[in-house]
Design a protein around this motif. Structure first.
Motif, short mmCIF file in Angstrom:
data_model
loop_
_atom_site.label_atom_id
_atom_site.label_comp_id
_atom_site.label_asym_id
_atom_site.label_seq_id
_atom_site.Cartn_x
_atom_site.Cartn_y
_atom_site.Cartn_z
N ASP A 385 0.86 -1.18 0.00
CA ASP A 385 0.00 0.00 0.00
C ASP A 385 0.89 1.23 0.00
OD1 ASP A 385 -2.14 1.69 0.22
OD2 ASP A 385 -2.83 0.97 2.17
N LEU A 386 1.06 1.85 -1.17
CA LEU A 386 1.85 3.07 -1.30
C LEU A 386 0.92 4.26 -1.17
CD1 LEU A 386 4.20 2.00 -4.23
CD2 LEU A 386 4.77 2.18 -1.80
N ILE A 387 1.11 5.05 -0.13
CA ILE A 387 0.20 6.14 0.21
C ILE A 387 0.69 7.42 -0.45
CG2 ILE A 387 -0.84 7.43 2.10
CD1 ILE A 387 -0.38 4.98 3.88
N PRO A 388 -0.03 7.94 -1.43
CA PRO A 388 0.45 9.09 -2.20
C PRO A 388 0.71 10.31 -1.32
CG PRO A 388 -1.40 8.06 -3.31
CD PRO A 388 -1.31 7.43 -1.95
N GLY A 389 1.89 10.89 -1.47
CA GLY A 389 2.22 12.15 -0.81
C GLY A 389 2.60 12.04 0.65
N ALA A 390 2.45 10.88 1.28
CA ALA A 390 2.73 10.75 2.71
C ALA A 390 4.22 10.62 2.95
CB ALA A 390 2.00 9.55 3.29
N ASP A 391 4.70 11.28 4.01
CA ASP A 391 6.08 11.12 4.42
C ASP A 391 6.14 10.15 5.59
OD1 ASP A 391 5.24 12.54 6.65
OD2 ASP A 391 6.40 14.34 6.20
N HIS A 392 7.32 10.02 6.19
CA HIS A 392 7.49 9.00 7.23
C HIS A 392 6.64 9.29 8.46
CE1 HIS A 392 9.68 5.52 8.69
NE2 HIS A 392 9.84 6.12 9.86
N GLY A 393 6.48 10.57 8.77
CA GLY A 393 5.70 10.93 9.95
C GLY A 393 4.21 10.77 9.77
N SER A 394 3.70 11.01 8.56
CA SER A 394 2.25 10.99 8.37
C SER A 394 1.72 9.63 7.93
CB SER A 394 1.84 12.04 7.33
OG SER A 394 2.44 11.79 6.06
N ALA A 395 2.55 8.80 7.32
CA ALA A 395 2.06 7.53 6.79
C ALA A 395 1.58 6.59 7.88
CB ALA A 395 3.15 6.85 5.96
N ILE A 396 2.15 6.69 9.07
CA ILE A 396 1.74 5.78 10.14
C ILE A 396 0.25 5.95 10.45
CG2 ILE A 396 2.50 7.41 11.94
CD1 ILE A 396 3.09 5.00 13.73
N PHE A 397 -0.23 7.18 10.43
CA PHE A 397 -1.62 7.44 10.81
C PHE A 397 -2.59 6.96 9.72
CE2 PHE A 397 0.98 10.71 12.91
CZ PHE A 397 0.73 10.36 14.23
N GLN A 398 -2.17 7.05 8.47
CA GLN A 398 -3.03 6.61 7.38
C GLN A 398 -3.03 5.09 7.21
OE1 GLN A 398 -2.90 9.13 3.76
NE2 GLN A 398 -1.35 10.33 4.81
N GLY A 399 -1.90 4.47 7.47
CA GLY A 399 -1.80 3.04 7.25
C GLY A 399 -2.22 2.18 8.42
N ALA A 400 -2.08 2.68 9.64
CA ALA A 400 -2.35 1.84 10.81
C ALA A 400 -3.78 1.30 10.84
CB ALA A 400 -2.03 2.61 12.09
N PRO A 401 -4.83 2.11 10.58
CA PRO A 401 -6.18 1.53 10.59
C PRO A 401 -6.34 0.43 9.55
CG PRO A 401 -6.29 3.93 10.72
CD PRO A 401 -4.87 3.58 10.39
N ARG A 402 -5.73 0.59 8.39
CA ARG A 402 -5.79 -0.45 7.36
C ARG A 402 -5.05 -1.70 7.83
NH1 ARG A 402 -3.97 3.61 2.44
NH2 ARG A 402 -5.51 5.24 2.90
N ALA A 403 -3.94 -1.49 8.55
CA ALA A 403 -3.19 -2.63 9.06
C ALA A 403 -4.02 -3.44 10.04
CB ALA A 403 -1.91 -2.12 9.74
N TYR A 404 -4.76 -2.74 10.91
CA TYR A 404 -5.58 -3.46 11.90
C TYR A 404 -6.73 -4.19 11.20
CZ TYR A 404 -3.03 -0.14 14.85
OH TYR A 404 -2.05 0.61 15.45
N GLY A 405 -7.31 -3.56 10.19
CA GLY A 405 -8.35 -4.23 9.43
C GLY A 405 -7.82 -5.45 8.69
N TYR A 406 -6.60 -5.34 8.18
CA TYR A 406 -5.96 -6.45 7.49
C TYR A 406 -5.79 -7.64 8.44
CZ TYR A 406 -2.33 -8.97 4.84
OH TYR A 406 -1.60 -9.92 4.17
#
Length: 420
Positions: A385-406
């Motif tokens: 899951d490559l999150i467009p425009g996200a840097d190292h600090g912001s990607a955690i917040f966008q990806g974590a809910p998807r990770a838990y759902g996964y």
């Protein structure tokens, strides 16, 4: 949902996979992984003969953490001692800390600590999520087993989200008993032995539980190594899925990419060099390359937590603290960096993997894509899951809910999606 790009089935030229990124702000400590690990790799690249002594942390004053003299008589993952813990920050949960047996990178027996949180209602063989926090410190007081309960763990709110799903949560001190920050393979082993300990601890009632792994950044390195080590090191563990984000998959290449410029987060990389020296004391001595300022910085951060380390090393560079050519790596150093980099570690996970990464991350997302491609070619289902425009600090917040759902879907037995 972020764009998900199909993965290659074979390696491509890394240069062709690279995309230009914008200049990243370093104001948030969550962006530490890129600079920290790159500095560590370069700092250890010049490895003179081993004559020096690593600087180890002050031992934890709490005797619960102390290994018994017969630690080698226990099997990996055996519980040596346990204790209940207060759970004010984790309402309704029950908590224990377990001291268990593991091994360091020289295969010597050590004792490590994990904390297990059980939601209201008890264990009942409910799913276990092993959560590896990003710990970037050298002092024993900074370990998750402390920060979970003293209010200093940045990721603590995520644990309540996992508990709210009805999952048990195991949080290992994955830097080990010397706080060997940077030694990622050790972190994977400690994670797996910590899961063994939780499952072998009768009061937790989790012996029959399925297991998921999750971690971001430095925690993602420990998670990734646990997944890659598991098929041979802990094949009995019923791991059903892995979610890892922002993972630095090659610390040597990260050093090459970031370069030698001074950084506000230089101290974290310097600290990671100290941590690797602790784990490989006969092979990666730092003392012979430290100048007087380097000696002073080493003494200042040897028992420090993240913010203290950042403050002590702010805006320094290699030339401020080291002698010698930092990129003239010898064979021993290369071998150790390869052992602690997922790109060059030969093990492959045999369970489904969700990997998320911001496209503007200073930790190269395209190199992570190549590693996931290798996993795909080996038959592992991977969802990148490559999150467009996200840097190292912001990607955690966008990806974590998807990770838990996964992970939730893997616990439910739903077939794993893949974009291999």
């Amino acid at each position: 949902m972020a764009a998900r790009r199909a993965l290659p089935n074979a390696h491509r030229d890394p240069a062709s996979a690279r995309r230009p990124g914008r200049q990243q702000s370093l104001g948030s400590w969550r962006r530490l992984a890129a600079i920290a690990l790159s500095v560590a790799a370069a700092a250890l690249a010049y490895a003179p003969p081993a004559t020096a002594t690593p600087i180890y942390p002050i031992a934890d004053p709490d005797p619960f953490y102390w290994a018994p003299g017969d630690v080698g008589n226990f099997a990996p993952g055996d519980v040596i001692r346990s204790r209940p813990m207060p759970t004010g920050a984790y309402a309704g949960a029950t908590a224990w800390q377990l001291l268990y047996r593991s091994s360091n990178s020289a295969n010597q027996p050590i004792a490590a600590v994990t904390t297990v949180l059980i939601p209201a209602g008890g264990g009942l063989n409910r799913p276990i999520v092993s959560y590896q926090p990003f710990v970037n410190s050298l002092g024993m007081q900074c370990a998750p087993s402390h920060s979970l309960f003293n209010g200093t763990m940045q990721e603590a709110p995520a644990l309540n989200l996992l508990l709210a799903r009805g999952w048990a949560v195991a949080v290992p001190d994955h830097l080990g008993p010397t706080s060997a920050y940077g030694a990622a393979r050790l972190g994977g082993r400690l994670t797996l032995d910590g899961i063994r300990a939780v499952k072998r601890f009768p009061p937790a009632d989790l012996a029959g539980s399925p297991v998921g792994l999750v971690g971001y950044s430095g925690g993602g390195m420990a998670t990734g190594f646990a997944a890659a080590l598991a098929p041979e090191y802990a094949p009995e563990l019923p791991i059903v899925g892995v979610a890892q984000g922002g993972v630095p998959v090659n610390i040597g290449k990260l050093a090459r990419d970031v370069g030698l410029q001074p950084s506000p987060l230089f101290g974290l990389g310097f600290a990671a060099g100290i941590g690797l020296e602790r784990e490989y004391p006969a092979e990666l001595p730092m003392e012979r390359i430290l100048n007087p300022a380097g000696w002073a910085l080493r003494d200042q951060v040897a028992n420090a937590c993240t913010q203290e380390i950042i403050n002590a090393g702010a805006n320094k560079g290699f030339n401020d603290v080291f002698y010698g050519n930092m990129f003239d790596a010898d064979a021993t150093t290369i071998r150790i960096l390869h052992e602690n980099s997922l790109e060059t570690f030969p093990g492959v996970p045999r369970v489904p993997v969700y990997e998320w990464h911001g496209t503007n991350d200073q930790v190269d997302p395209w190199l992570a894509r190549e590693v996931m491609g290798r996993y795909c070619a080996s038959g592992t289902p991977v969802l990148l899951d490559l999150i467009p425009g996200a840097d190292h600090g912001s990607a955690i917040f966008q990806g974590a809910p998807r990770a838990y759902g996964y992970l939730s879907d893997r616990f439910a037995g739903i077939p794993a999606p893949s974009n291999c």
